[in-house]
Design an enzyme around this catalytic site. Sequence first.
Site, PDB file in Angstrom:
ATOM      1  N   THR A   8       0.856  -1.183   0.000  1.00  0.00           N
ATOM      2  CA  THR A   8       0.000   0.000   0.000  1.00  0.00           C
ATOM      3  C   THR A   8       0.892   1.233   0.000  1.00  0.00           C
ATOM      4  OG1 THR A   8      -1.811   1.161   1.126  1.00  0.00           O
ATOM      5  CG2 THR A   8      -0.165   0.146   2.530  1.00  0.00           C
ATOM      6  N   GLY A   9       0.337   2.334  -0.424  1.00  0.00           N
ATOM      7  CA  GLY A   9       1.037   3.605  -0.337  1.00  0.00           C
ATOM      8  C   GLY A   9       0.485   4.437   0.810  1.00  0.00           C
ATOM      9  N   ASP A  67      -7.008  -6.953   1.793  1.00  0.00           N
ATOM     10  CA  ASP A  67      -8.122  -6.403   1.032  1.00  0.00           C
ATOM     11  C   ASP A  67      -9.344  -6.600   1.906  1.00  0.00           C
ATOM     12  OD1 ASP A  67      -8.952  -5.024  -1.311  1.00  0.00           O
ATOM     13  OD2 ASP A  67     -10.019  -6.818  -1.945  1.00  0.00           O
ATOM     14  N   GLY A 147     -14.250   5.354   7.309  1.00  0.00           N
ATOM     15  CA  GLY A 147     -15.065   4.580   6.378  1.00  0.00           C
ATOM     16  C   GLY A 147     -16.500   4.422   6.848  1.00  0.00           C
ATOM     17  N   TYR A 148     -16.955   3.191   6.844  1.00  0.00           N
ATOM     18  CA  TYR A 148     -18.340   2.878   7.204  1.00  0.00           C
ATOM     19  C   TYR A 148     -18.531   2.691   8.711  1.00  0.00           C
ATOM     20  CZ  TYR A 148     -18.721   1.930   2.191  1.00  0.00           C
ATOM     21  OH  TYR A 148     -18.706   2.042   0.827  1.00  0.00           O
ATOM     22  N   HIS A 174     -13.075  -7.209  11.756  1.00  0.00           N
ATOM     23  CA  HIS A 174     -12.671  -8.145  10.709  1.00  0.00           C
ATOM     24  C   HIS A 174     -11.154  -8.146  10.539  1.00  0.00           C
ATOM     25  CE1 HIS A 174     -13.221  -4.131   9.201  1.00  0.00           C
ATOM     26  NE2 HIS A 174     -12.702  -4.410   8.020  1.00  0.00           N
ATOM     27  N   ARG A 175     -10.562  -6.970  10.547  1.00  0.00           N
ATOM     28  CA  ARG A 175      -9.113  -6.853  10.379  1.00  0.00           C
ATOM     29  C   ARG A 175      -8.397  -7.435  11.600  1.00  0.00           C
ATOM     30  NH1 ARG A 175      -9.157  -2.179   8.167  1.00  0.00           N
ATOM     31  NH2 ARG A 175      -8.881  -2.972   6.079  1.00  0.00           N
TER      32      ARG A 175
END
Length: 194
Positions: A8-9, A67, A147-148, A174-175
Site C-alpha cells: 500500500t502507499g 483487502d 469509512g463505514y 474483521h481486520r
Amino acid sequence: MPTLIVATGNPGKLAEMQTYLEPLGCQLTLKPTEIEVEETGSTFYENACLKASQVAKAVNQWAIADDSGLAVDALDGAPGLYSARYGNTDRERIAKLLQALEGVSQRQAQFICVVSIAAPDGSIQLSTKGICSGEITHSPRGDQGFGYDPIFWLPEHKKTFAEMTKVEKQKVSHRGKAFNKLIHQWPGLKFDSF
C-alpha cells in the site's frame, strides 16, 4: 525477522498493520510509490494475494497485503470489493449506502478482511480471513474510526465501530480477527527458505 513490504502507499494502513503485528516484532515499510497493483480479483482473497505477490516480486522481498470491504446482505453483498470506490469520500459512501437501504428492515452486513503474505518469488505463503458481522444503522453514530464505521452496528456490543475505542475495535473487527489468525500461523512461515 524480515522486513515486510506493505502493499500500500497509505501510511495509515502501515501504522495499523504495525499495531496488529507488534507482538511479532517485525518491521514494515511502505511499497515503493512507482509500484502500482491493479486490483483485478473477483474476491477479497484474490486481491490480497495479487497485491502481496506483485509487490513481493517487484522488490524481491517478503510482502504483506490486505483487502477488505463491507458486504450488505440486502444489497447482494454490495458494496463488497468496491467499498472504497462506492463514493469519493467516507461521507458520500455512507450517504449512498443509507439511501440504498432506505425502507429496508433487514440490514445485516459483514466486514470482511483477507491478509496475505508473499515470499520474494511472489508465492503466497499465508492468507487469513476475518469476518465481523453486524447491522447497518439508519444514521451515523460515533466519531471514531473511518469509512463505514459510523453506520456499522455490533448488536452484542451495542455500539457502532465509530463508538468504540481503538482497542475495542481491534479486538472484534474483521481486520483484527484476520491479523490474530495470522499471528497464530506466523511461526509456520519459512523466511529462511527464500
